[in-house]
Design a protein around this motif. Structure first.
Motif, PDB file in Angstrom:
ATOM      1  N   MET A  30       1.229  -1.547  -0.058  1.00  0.00           N
ATOM      2  CA  MET A  30      -0.207  -0.364   0.010  1.00  0.00           C
ATOM      3  C   MET A  30       1.045   1.318   0.533  1.00  0.00           C
ATOM      4  O   MET A  30       0.603   2.506  -0.675  1.00  0.00           O
ATOM      5  N   LEU A  31       2.086   1.117   0.813  1.00  0.00           N
ATOM      6  CA  LEU A  31       2.998   2.218   0.572  1.00  0.00           C
ATOM      7  C   LEU A  31       3.245   2.921  -0.463  1.00  0.00           C
ATOM      8  O   LEU A  31       4.330   3.712  -1.107  1.00  0.00           O
ATOM      9  N   MET A  32       3.576   2.028  -1.083  1.00  0.00           N
ATOM     10  CA  MET A  32       5.176   1.716  -2.605  1.00  0.00           C
ATOM     11  C   MET A  32       3.893   1.887  -3.705  1.00  0.00           C
ATOM     12  O   MET A  32       4.197   2.218  -4.677  1.00  0.00           O
ATOM     13  N   GLN A  33       2.311   1.796  -3.550  1.00  0.00           N
ATOM     14  CA  GLN A  33       1.570   2.169  -4.932  1.00  0.00           C
ATOM     15  C   GLN A  33       1.524   3.517  -4.892  1.00  0.00           C
ATOM     16  O   GLN A  33       1.520   3.649  -4.187  1.00  0.00           O
ATOM     17  N   PRO A  34       1.299   4.239  -6.379  1.00  0.00           N
ATOM     18  CA  PRO A  34       1.315   5.090  -6.428  1.00  0.00           C
ATOM     19  C   PRO A  34      -0.180   5.793  -7.166  1.00  0.00           C
ATOM     20  O   PRO A  34      -0.626   6.465  -7.725  1.00  0.00           O
ATOM     21  N   PHE A  35      -1.063   5.118  -7.028  1.00  0.00           N
ATOM     22  CA  PHE A  35      -2.561   5.088  -7.845  1.00  0.00           C
ATOM     23  C   PHE A  35      -3.236   5.543  -6.956  1.00  0.00           C
ATOM     24  O   PHE A  35      -3.896   6.639  -7.291  1.00  0.00           O
ATOM     25  N   ALA A  36      -3.489   5.027  -6.038  1.00  0.00           N
ATOM     26  CA  ALA A  36      -5.064   5.176  -4.676  1.00  0.00           C
ATOM     27  C   ALA A  36      -3.599   5.700  -3.787  1.00  0.00           C
ATOM     28  O   ALA A  36      -3.153   5.010  -2.583  1.00  0.00           O
ATOM     29  N   LEU A  37      -4.318   7.251  -3.867  1.00  0.00           N
ATOM     30  CA  LEU A  37      -4.016   7.714  -2.289  1.00  0.00           C
ATOM     31  C   LEU A  37      -5.056   8.029  -0.764  1.00  0.00           C
ATOM     32  O   LEU A  37      -4.264   7.380   0.217  1.00  0.00           O
ATOM     33  N   GLY A  38      -5.920   7.374  -0.985  1.00  0.00           N
ATOM     34  CA  GLY A  38      -6.244   6.514   0.274  1.00  0.00           C
ATOM     35  C   GLY A  38      -5.788   4.810   1.208  1.00  0.00           C
ATOM     36  O   GLY A  38      -5.348   5.295   2.753  1.00  0.00           O
ATOM     37  N   LEU A  39      -5.241   4.594  -0.043  1.00  0.00           N
ATOM     38  CA  LEU A  39      -4.184   3.172   0.344  1.00  0.00           C
ATOM     39  C   LEU A  39      -3.313   3.512   0.649  1.00  0.00           C
ATOM     40  O   LEU A  39      -3.083   2.935   2.091  1.00  0.00           O
ATOM     41  N   TYR A  40      -2.512   4.628   0.219  1.00  0.00           N
ATOM     42  CA  TYR A  40      -0.916   4.945   0.735  1.00  0.00           C
ATOM     43  C   TYR A  40      -1.009   6.371   2.337  1.00  0.00           C
ATOM     44  O   TYR A  40      -0.977   6.022   3.263  1.00  0.00           O
ATOM     45  N   THR A  41      -2.738   6.412   2.344  1.00  0.00           N
ATOM     46  CA  THR A  41      -2.827   7.243   3.243  1.00  0.00           C
ATOM     47  C   THR A  41      -2.564   5.926   4.891  1.00  0.00           C
ATOM     48  O   THR A  41      -2.590   6.284   6.100  1.00  0.00           O
ATOM     49  N   TYR A  42      -3.662   5.449   4.918  1.00  0.00           N
ATOM     50  CA  TYR A  42      -3.584   4.008   5.658  1.00  0.00           C
ATOM     51  C   TYR A  42      -2.314   3.496   5.618  1.00  0.00           C
ATOM     52  O   TYR A  42      -2.110   1.910   6.222  1.00  0.00           O
ATOM     53  N   SER A  43      -1.518   2.988   4.797  1.00  0.00           N
ATOM     54  CA  SER A  43      -0.281   1.962   4.835  1.00  0.00           C
ATOM     55  C   SER A  43       0.258   2.208   6.018  1.00  0.00           C
ATOM     56  O   SER A  43       0.314   0.773   6.719  1.00  0.00           O
ATOM     57  N   PHE A  44       0.932   3.491   6.811  1.00  0.00           N
ATOM     58  CA  PHE A  44       1.816   3.351   7.754  1.00  0.00           C
ATOM     59  C   PHE A  44       0.796   2.612   9.553  1.00  0.00           C
ATOM     60  O   PHE A  44       1.473   1.647  10.232  1.00  0.00           O
ATOM     61  N   ILE A  45      -0.620   2.901   8.728  1.00  0.00           N
ATOM     62  CA  ILE A  45      -1.491   2.054  10.281  1.00  0.00           C
ATOM     63  C   ILE A  45      -1.481   0.590   9.762  1.00  0.00           C
ATOM     64  O   ILE A  45      -1.264  -0.179  10.838  1.00  0.00           O
ATOM     65  N   VAL A  46      -2.063   0.359   8.665  1.00  0.00           N
ATOM     66  CA  VAL A  46      -2.031  -1.037   8.479  1.00  0.00           C
ATOM     67  C   VAL A  46      -0.281  -2.041   8.950  1.00  0.00           C
ATOM     68  O   VAL A  46      -0.113  -2.857   9.822  1.00  0.00           O
ATOM     69  N   THR A  47       0.908  -1.274   8.571  1.00  0.00           N
ATOM     70  CA  THR A  47       2.151  -1.566   9.107  1.00  0.00           C
ATOM     71  C   THR A  47       2.066  -1.437   9.917  1.00  0.00           C
ATOM     72  O   THR A  47       2.779  -3.000  11.235  1.00  0.00           O
ATOM     73  N   LEU A  48       2.118  -0.894  10.702  1.00  0.00           N
ATOM     74  CA  LEU A  48       2.502  -0.796  12.692  1.00  0.00           C
ATOM     75  C   LEU A  48       1.596  -1.515  12.564  1.00  0.00           C
ATOM     76  O   LEU A  48       1.873  -1.952  14.171  1.00  0.00           O
ATOM     77  N   VAL A  49       0.367  -1.752  12.279  1.00  0.00           N
ATOM     78  CA  VAL A  49      -0.251  -3.290  13.024  1.00  0.00           C
ATOM     79  C   VAL A  49      -0.106  -3.928  13.467  1.00  0.00           C
ATOM     80  O   VAL A  49      -0.437  -4.720  14.189  1.00  0.00           O
ATOM     81  N   GLY A  50       0.015  -4.659  12.062  1.00  0.00           N
ATOM     82  CA  GLY A  50       1.300  -5.699  11.452  1.00  0.00           C
ATOM     83  C   GLY A  50       2.434  -5.892  12.695  1.00  0.00           C
ATOM     84  O   GLY A  50       2.919  -7.040  12.647  1.00  0.00           O
ATOM     85  N   THR A  51       3.084  -4.806  12.466  1.00  0.00           N
ATOM     86  CA  THR A  51       4.268  -5.134  13.612  1.00  0.00           C
ATOM     87  C   THR A  51       3.983  -5.298  14.983  1.00  0.00           C
ATOM     88  O   THR A  51       4.620  -6.416  15.482  1.00  0.00           O
ATOM     89  N   VAL A  52       3.026  -4.660  15.380  1.00  0.00           N
ATOM     90  CA  VAL A  52       2.724  -4.351  16.867  1.00  0.00           C
ATOM     91  C   VAL A  52       2.045  -5.906  17.031  1.00  0.00           C
ATOM     92  O   VAL A  52       1.967  -6.902  17.547  1.00  0.00           O
ATOM     93  N   MET A  53       1.053  -6.025  16.134  1.00  0.00           N
ATOM     94  CA  MET A  53       0.464  -7.600  16.365  1.00  0.00           C
ATOM     95  C   MET A  53       1.509  -9.175  16.457  1.00  0.00           C
ATOM     96  O   MET A  53       1.600  -9.852  16.928  1.00  0.00           O
TER      97      MET A  53
END
Length: 62
Positions: A30-53
């Motif tokens: 989600m962080l690396m894709q250049p198409f959808a700003l919404g996916l980019y916006t939530y990419s850090f949260i998704v990565t952080l949740v996965g790391t803490v999990m």
């Protein structure tokens, strides 16, 4: 597939680590894709949740 679901329900490390790793990978994609700003916006949260999990799940029994 049923072993995976059974592992999730029994709080076993293998299935939860796989789920956390997939979540981290999805966040990075989600962080690396250049198409959808919404996916980019939530990419850090998704990565952080996965790391803490992953950190929490690493303490589960095998």
């Amino acid at each position: 597939m049923t072993d995976f679901i059974r592992g999730l329900l029994r709080l076993r490390r293998g299935a939860w680590e796989m789920l956390a790793s997939i979540l981290i990978a999805v966040g990075v994609v989600m962080l690396m894709q250049p198409f959808a700003l919404g996916l980019y916006t939530y990419s850090f949260i998704v990565t952080l949740v996965g790391t803490v999990m992953f950190i929490i799940v690493s303490h589960f029994p095998e």
